[in-house]
Design a protein around this motif. Structure first.
Motif, mmCIF file in Angstrom:
data_model
loop_
_atom_site.group_PDB
_atom_site.id
_atom_site.type_symbol
_atom_site.label_atom_id
_atom_site.label_comp_id
_atom_site.label_asym_id
_atom_site.label_seq_id
_atom_site.Cartn_x
_atom_site.Cartn_y
_atom_site.Cartn_z
ATOM 1 N N LEU A 1 1.402 5.534 -0.628
ATOM 2 C CA LEU A 1 0.828 6.881 -0.678
ATOM 3 C C LEU A 1 1.836 7.832 -1.291
ATOM 4 O O LEU A 1 2.964 7.939 -0.805
ATOM 5 C CB LEU A 1 0.461 7.374 0.726
ATOM 6 C CG LEU A 1 0.012 8.841 0.819
ATOM 7 C CD1 LEU A 1 -1.294 9.070 0.046
ATOM 8 C CD2 LEU A 1 -0.135 9.259 2.278
ATOM 9 N N PHE B 1 -5.969 9.593 6.626
ATOM 10 C CA PHE B 1 -5.767 8.155 6.785
ATOM 11 C C PHE B 1 -5.412 7.846 8.235
ATOM 12 O O PHE B 1 -4.749 8.648 8.892
ATOM 13 C CB PHE B 1 -4.633 7.657 5.872
ATOM 14 C CG PHE B 1 -4.820 7.989 4.421
ATOM 15 C CD1 PHE B 1 -5.699 7.252 3.632
ATOM 16 C CD2 PHE B 1 -4.132 9.031 3.850
ATOM 17 C CE1 PHE B 1 -5.885 7.553 2.302
ATOM 18 C CE2 PHE B 1 -4.306 9.349 2.509
ATOM 19 C CZ PHE B 1 -5.181 8.606 1.728
ATOM 20 N N THR C 1 -1.229 3.167 8.025
ATOM 21 C CA THR C 1 -1.994 2.677 6.871
ATOM 22 C C THR C 1 -1.110 2.164 5.734
ATOM 23 O O THR C 1 -1.484 1.231 5.035
ATOM 24 C CB THR C 1 -2.902 3.793 6.320
ATOM 25 O OG1 THR C 1 -3.801 4.197 7.348
ATOM 26 C CG2 THR C 1 -3.695 3.349 5.108
ATOM 27 N N VAL D 1 1.345 7.966 9.185
ATOM 28 C CA VAL D 1 0.536 7.043 8.375
ATOM 29 C C VAL D 1 1.339 5.855 7.852
ATOM 30 O O VAL D 1 0.797 4.983 7.191
ATOM 31 C CB VAL D 1 -0.182 7.762 7.207
ATOM 32 C CG1 VAL D 1 -1.121 8.834 7.740
ATOM 33 C CG2 VAL D 1 0.794 8.327 6.198
ATOM 34 N N ARG E 1 0.875 -1.184 0.000
ATOM 35 C CA ARG E 1 0.000 0.000 0.000
ATOM 36 C C ARG E 1 0.904 1.223 0.000
ATOM 37 O O ARG E 1 1.734 1.386 0.901
ATOM 38 C CB ARG E 1 -0.912 0.000 1.220
ATOM 39 C CG ARG E 1 -1.963 -1.111 1.160
ATOM 40 C CD ARG E 1 -2.824 -1.167 2.395
ATOM 41 N NE ARG E 1 -3.420 0.097 2.761
ATOM 42 C CZ ARG E 1 -4.613 0.550 2.328
ATOM 43 N NH1 ARG E 1 -5.318 -0.191 1.498
ATOM 44 N NH2 ARG E 1 -5.077 1.699 2.718
#
Length: 162
Positions: free
Chosen positions: A56, A112, A116, A144, A54
């Motif tokens: 960002l 978020f 995360t 995050v 994941r």
């Protein structure tokens, strides 16, 4: 003024949302913005397998740094506060059939929960802020990021050919 004074003197310009809305409204294509030769992708693949990660991208702009990550199996969220930037990302993603999640938001208060992301990165963002703001931005990036995750911060050189 000595060179040292010019280098260390803080700029009085500020990065504003209206500035970026205007900037991105004039840059409809990824190729209209300077290239970084896939530097982000090249360095991340040296550190980790992107499949299933994941990711960002903060201050995504055109998203050019994230599209290659998706092709390597990452789930990518691209955050920017400029609506014109997010529209460019959506257009490219639709045209190239790339699955990304553009998110409108503030880099200093990311939308978020803690921990995360496996990877948080930004390219060409940090240098737009004074020291206190830059530290706040980095602390929010770390918030995050999952424990053991990767934070990649890429800033352009102060002096370069272009």
């Amino acid at each position: 003024m000595k060179i040292d004074d010019a280098v260390s003197a803080p700029s009085q310009r500020e990065s504003t949302k209206s500035h970026w809305e205007d900037f991105w409204s004039k840059k409809k294509e990824v190729h209209e913005v300077y290239s970084n030769d896939n530097r982000v992708l090249r360095n991340l693949v040296k550190l980790t397998d992107l499949k299933g990660k994941r990711v960002l991208e903060v201050g995504a702009g055109t998203g050019r740094d994230s599209f290659g990550l998706v092709e390597r199996g990452a789930t990518v969220f691209m955050l920017d506060y400029a609506a014109t930037s997010l529209q460019i990302i959506k257009n490219i993603a639709t045209e190239d059939e790339i699955d990304v999640s553009p998110v409108g938001g503030n880099a200093f208060s990311l939308p978020f929960p803690d921990g995360t992301f496996d990877i948080v990165f930004h390219q060409g963002l940090l240098e737009h802020f004074r020291e206190k703001e830059a530290m706040n931005l980095l602390m929010e990036n770390v918030r995050v990021l999952r424990k053991g995750g990767i934070l990649l911060v890429d800033v352009p050189q102060r002096y370069h050919v272009y």
